[in-house]
Design an enzyme around this catalytic site. Structure first.
Site, PDB file in Angstrom:
ATOM      1  N   GLY A 218       0.777  -1.228   0.000  1.00  0.00           N
ATOM      2  CA  GLY A 218       0.000   0.000   0.000  1.00  0.00           C
ATOM      3  C   GLY A 218       0.810   1.280   0.000  1.00  0.00           C
ATOM      4  O   GLY A 218       2.028   1.297  -0.172  1.00  0.00           O
ATOM      5  N   CYS A 243      12.159  -1.408   2.164  1.00  0.00           N
ATOM      6  CA  CYS A 243      11.050  -1.300   1.215  1.00  0.00           C
ATOM      7  C   CYS A 243      10.049  -0.230   1.670  1.00  0.00           C
ATOM      8  O   CYS A 243      10.394   0.945   1.701  1.00  0.00           O
ATOM      9  CB  CYS A 243      10.405  -2.672   1.021  1.00  0.00           C
ATOM     10  SG  CYS A 243       9.445  -2.811  -0.501  1.00  0.00           S
ATOM     11  N   LEU A 244       8.833  -0.610   2.042  1.00  0.00           N
ATOM     12  CA  LEU A 244       7.885   0.364   2.589  1.00  0.00           C
ATOM     13  C   LEU A 244       8.509   1.103   3.764  1.00  0.00           C
ATOM     14  O   LEU A 244       8.254   2.295   3.970  1.00  0.00           O
ATOM     15  CB  LEU A 244       6.604  -0.347   3.031  1.00  0.00           C
ATOM     16  CG  LEU A 244       5.545   0.517   3.728  1.00  0.00           C
ATOM     17  CD1 LEU A 244       4.834   1.411   2.726  1.00  0.00           C
ATOM     18  CD2 LEU A 244       4.549  -0.352   4.481  1.00  0.00           C
ATOM     19  N   ASN A 285      10.081  -5.533  -4.562  1.00  0.00           N
ATOM     20  CA  ASN A 285       8.630  -5.647  -4.706  1.00  0.00           C
ATOM     21  C   ASN A 285       8.000  -4.397  -4.124  1.00  0.00           C
ATOM     22  O   ASN A 285       7.678  -4.339  -2.944  1.00  0.00           O
ATOM     23  CB  ASN A 285       8.108  -6.898  -3.994  1.00  0.00           C
ATOM     24  CG  ASN A 285       6.586  -6.961  -4.000  1.00  0.00           C
ATOM     25  OD1 ASN A 285       5.931  -6.245  -4.757  1.00  0.00           O
ATOM     26  ND2 ASN A 285       6.013  -7.798  -3.149  1.00  0.00           N
ATOM     27  N   GLY A 287       5.596  -0.578  -5.256  1.00  0.00           N
ATOM     28  CA  GLY A 287       4.928   0.266  -6.242  1.00  0.00           C
ATOM     29  C   GLY A 287       5.017   1.741  -5.929  1.00  0.00           C
ATOM     30  O   GLY A 287       4.526   2.564  -6.701  1.00  0.00           O
ATOM     31  N   TYR A 288       5.619   2.087  -4.771  1.00  0.00           N
ATOM     32  CA  TYR A 288       5.845   3.480  -4.394  1.00  0.00           C
ATOM     33  C   TYR A 288       7.347   3.688  -4.217  1.00  0.00           C
ATOM     34  O   TYR A 288       8.109   2.735  -4.010  1.00  0.00           O
ATOM     35  CB  TYR A 288       5.121   3.811  -3.082  1.00  0.00           C
ATOM     36  CG  TYR A 288       3.625   3.900  -3.215  1.00  0.00           C
ATOM     37  CD1 TYR A 288       2.970   5.137  -3.304  1.00  0.00           C
ATOM     38  CD2 TYR A 288       2.848   2.742  -3.265  1.00  0.00           C
ATOM     39  CE1 TYR A 288       1.590   5.208  -3.427  1.00  0.00           C
ATOM     40  CE2 TYR A 288       1.468   2.808  -3.398  1.00  0.00           C
ATOM     41  CZ  TYR A 288       0.841   4.044  -3.476  1.00  0.00           C
ATOM     42  OH  TYR A 288      -0.520   4.128  -3.615  1.00  0.00           O
ATOM     43  N   HIS A 325      15.166  -5.624  -1.013  1.00  0.00           N
ATOM     44  CA  HIS A 325      15.150  -6.604   0.076  1.00  0.00           C
ATOM     45  C   HIS A 325      16.544  -7.219   0.223  1.00  0.00           C
ATOM     46  O   HIS A 325      16.886  -8.159  -0.500  1.00  0.00           O
ATOM     47  CB  HIS A 325      14.105  -7.691  -0.194  1.00  0.00           C
ATOM     48  CG  HIS A 325      12.716  -7.252   0.084  1.00  0.00           C
ATOM     49  ND1 HIS A 325      12.107  -7.404   1.318  1.00  0.00           N
ATOM     50  CD2 HIS A 325      11.812  -6.615  -0.698  1.00  0.00           C
ATOM     51  CE1 HIS A 325      10.890  -6.889   1.281  1.00  0.00           C
ATOM     52  NE2 HIS A 325      10.683  -6.410   0.074  1.00  0.00           N
ATOM     53  N   GLU A 327      17.587  -9.231   2.377  1.00  0.00           N
ATOM     54  CA  GLU A 327      17.515 -10.631   2.793  1.00  0.00           C
ATOM     55  C   GLU A 327      17.181 -11.565   1.645  1.00  0.00           C
ATOM     56  O   GLU A 327      17.158 -12.788   1.825  1.00  0.00           O
ATOM     57  CB  GLU A 327      16.478 -10.792   3.909  1.00  0.00           C
ATOM     58  CG  GLU A 327      15.032 -10.826   3.465  1.00  0.00           C
ATOM     59  CD  GLU A 327      14.468  -9.487   3.032  1.00  0.00           C
ATOM     60  OE1 GLU A 327      13.299  -9.456   2.604  1.00  0.00           O
ATOM     61  OE2 GLU A 327      15.175  -8.470   3.125  1.00  0.00           O
TER      62      GLU A 327
END
Length: 358
Positions: A218, A243-244, A285, A287-288, A325, A327
């Site tokens: 999100g 990531c996020l 992975n 989308g922002y 990522h 990891e």
């Protein structure tokens, strides 16, 4: 096999072969990964999305639970050129509609040209194109999923690795992959997994050596509680994010984020370290992305393909974040030393930055 239909926001309705029944809707995205379908399907970052595999055969080495990144499949539906029976049966058991015998090249081209888009999926003996269109019409934009964190986070705090000799880590679980926790545990950290909406008092009770913000699905702007936690603790506690987590840290420290056209999803994204000049291959992975890191963070790594920020370091704060990522799981392990750097930053002997008043 049952009929299956996929209705795209672009106006296309694609017919395929139904492999797991049901109806679904979500944001249509694709991954270019050749392997790691088990990890991708159990990655919480795919919540509220319909995942297309660009590689033509998915399932050629079976399904093994020890490779899972969480306890369930997260995409709302799955599209592929061909799914093996074992993967199709697994998705059916999870209640996730699955479609194959699609021209996934066409689907990927639609997404690359039109961006990640809403879609609807209908699979079953009596499924019709209208059923898929009806799902599409009910589909929400990703930014409208304001409570998505609650769908992928722990409900209550969980302690992993109690008694380990390493740092105490407060992990804000916005949809953390299991391999992130495993990477910290392998380095003797005690990991306190906290809900995505944890309050400052929850973190203070841990008295952590490190505040770590996880990956997840999100729009980062919807994770207001996590943003507030970073603002609350960054002056006194080292902060890391993946990531996020990188996007949340940037939002907290005066930066801005934006939605990408179709994101980065795969296991071969090249990242350039601006200091060393080294290029590493990474698993991604998202989308922002961070549009502007603001005044408190500097960009230390960028994506070779589009120059988007892949690594941020604090200027006057103890902060390290990565958009990819480290990891892996699946993918290359070029950047596993990120966890060593993070935990070294959290050491009681590590120097603390002098924080300037805003």
């Amino acid at each position: 096999m049952n009929p299956a239909y996929v209705a795209l926001e672009s106006g296309h309705v694609i017919e395929g072969r139904g492999r797991a029944p049901g109806t679904a809707r979500g944001e249509l995205v694709f991954t270019t990964a050749y392997t790691g379908y088990e990890e991708s399907l159990t990655d919480p970052s795919y919540e509220e999305q319909v995942l297309t595999f660009s590689y033509p055969l998915i399932g050629n080495y079976g399904v093994r639970e020890e490779r899972f990144e969480s306890d369930r499949v997260h995409p709302r539906a799955v599209l592929a050129r061909e799914l093996t029976d074992e993967v199709a049966d697994w998705l059916a058991s999870e209640g996730v509609p699955a479609v194959d015998h699609l021209d996934t090249r066409e689907v990927v081209t639609d997404v690359r040209e039109g961006g990640a888009m809403k879609c609807g999926v209908a699979v079953g003996a009596n499924a019709t194109p209208d059923d898929a269109v009806a799902e599409l019409e009910r589909c929400e934009a990703m930014s409208d999923h304001t409570e998505i964190g609650a769908q992928v986070s722990v409900d209550d705090p969980v302690v992993r690795g109690a008694g380990n000799d390493g740092p105490e880590v407060a992990l804000v679980d916005c949809g953390a992959k299991g391999s992130i926790v495993d990477s910290l545990l392998a380095r003797e950290a005690t990991v306190h997994v906290l809900p995505h909406d944890a309050a400052p008092g929850d973190v203070a009770a841990v008295d952590p050596d490190l505040l770590f913000v996880s990956n997840g699905p999100g729009d980062p702007a919807n994770y207001e509680a996590a943003i507030d936690l970073v603002r609350e603790f960054v002056a006194d506690t080292p902060v890391a994010g993946i990531c996020l987590g990188q996007q949340i840290v940037a939002e907290a420290l005066g930066g801005t984020t934006e939605k990408m056209t179709f994101g980065h999803r795969g296991v071969n994204q090249p990242v350039l370290d601006l200091d060393s000049g080294q290029v590493v291959m990474t698993t991604q992975n998202h989308g922002y992305t961070v549009a502007d890191p603001g005044d408190h963070l500097e960009v230390t790594q960028v994506n070779v393909n589009d120059d988007t920020p892949e690594g941020l370091d604090g200027i006057e704060y103890d902060v390290i974040t990565r958009q990819y990522h480290p990891e892996a799981n699946p993918g290359p392990e070029d950047t596993l030393d990120f966890f060593d750097d993070v935990l070294a930053m959290s050491s009681a002997d590590a120097p603390r930055a002098v924080v300037a008043d805003d």
